[in-house]
Design an enzyme around this catalytic site. Structure first.
Site, PDB file in Angstrom:
ATOM      1  N   CYS A   1      -0.033   2.037   7.159  1.00  0.00           N
ATOM      2  CA  CYS A   1      -0.406   2.495   6.296  1.00  0.00           C
ATOM      3  C   CYS A   1      -2.105   2.852   5.538  1.00  0.00           C
ATOM      4  O   CYS A   1      -2.668   4.350   5.045  1.00  0.00           O
ATOM      5  CB  CYS A   1      -0.717   0.955   4.996  1.00  0.00           C
ATOM      6  SG  CYS A   1       0.579   0.113   4.770  1.00  0.00           S
TER       7      CYS A   1
ATOM      8  N   GLU B   1       0.839  -1.054  -0.046  1.00  0.00           N
ATOM      9  CA  GLU B   1      -0.045  -0.236  -0.038  1.00  0.00           C
ATOM     10  C   GLU B   1       0.671   1.092   0.152  1.00  0.00           C
ATOM     11  O   GLU B   1       0.894   2.136  -0.907  1.00  0.00           O
ATOM     12  CB  GLU B   1      -0.810  -0.037   1.158  1.00  0.00           C
ATOM     13  CG  GLU B   1      -1.969  -0.675   1.098  1.00  0.00           C
ATOM     14  CD  GLU B   1      -1.634  -1.905   1.915  1.00  0.00           C
ATOM     15  OE1 GLU B   1      -0.143  -2.984   2.141  1.00  0.00           O
ATOM     16  OE2 GLU B   1      -2.340  -2.735   3.087  1.00  0.00           O
TER      17      GLU B   1
END
Ligand code: THU
Length: 143
Positions: free
Chosen positions: A97, A63
């Site tokens: 993330c 990500e």
């Protein structure tokens, strides 16, 4: 384009890019391959895979690779993030993330998918309520 719109064609494109990116995952330590893709406000897609390291803390998730690639290309305004892995249920982005995504796009949609085709949709605000911001909001302004 707001975060409420994520039509099926775009979902397909995002997942397709995430799936392709996953093929490049470098995961010799965990053998857990992840692919991700982000959709920018302008409609562009950037992708990423997880990249591990012998110094395990130097590992980066798929990500963040996708997010940072978009930011480095001058496109920090993200409408959606897709993540895909070979798991029974879709995986959700890790806390780190989520915080990184919140830095650029607090209202981002998050599309979680398995390689077998299971899908789950959420909004980043659901996944990370009360994201940290700097400078911190005045009392009563949080959220
Ligand atoms: N990983 C990701 O790329 N994204 C996630 O959402 C969860 C974890 C990676 C990091 C590491 O390479 C492997 O998966 C196992 O944690």
């Amino acid at each position: 384009m707001g975060c409420s719109r994520l039509d099926e064609t775009v979902q397909h494109q995002l997942l397709d890019q995430a799936r392709r990116a996953r093929e490049a995952a470098y995961a010799p330590y965990s053998s857990f391959k992840v692919g991700a893709a982000v959709l920018t406000a302008a409609g562009e897609i950037f992708s990423g895979c997880n990249i591990e390291n012998a110094s395990l803390g130097a590992t980066i998730c798929a990500e963040r690779v996708a997010i940072f690639t978009a930011v480095a290309a001058g496109c920090p305004d993200l409408t959606a993030l897709a993540v895909i892995a070979d798991t029974p249920d879709p995986i959700a982005p890790c806390g780190l993330c989520r915080q990184v995504l919140a830095e650029f796009s607090p209202n981002c949609r998050v599309l979680m998918a398995t390689t077998a085709g299971r899908i789950r949709l959420a909004n980043l605000k659901e996944l990370l309520p009360l994201a940290f911001r700097f400078p911190p909001a005045e009392s009563g302004e949080a959220g």
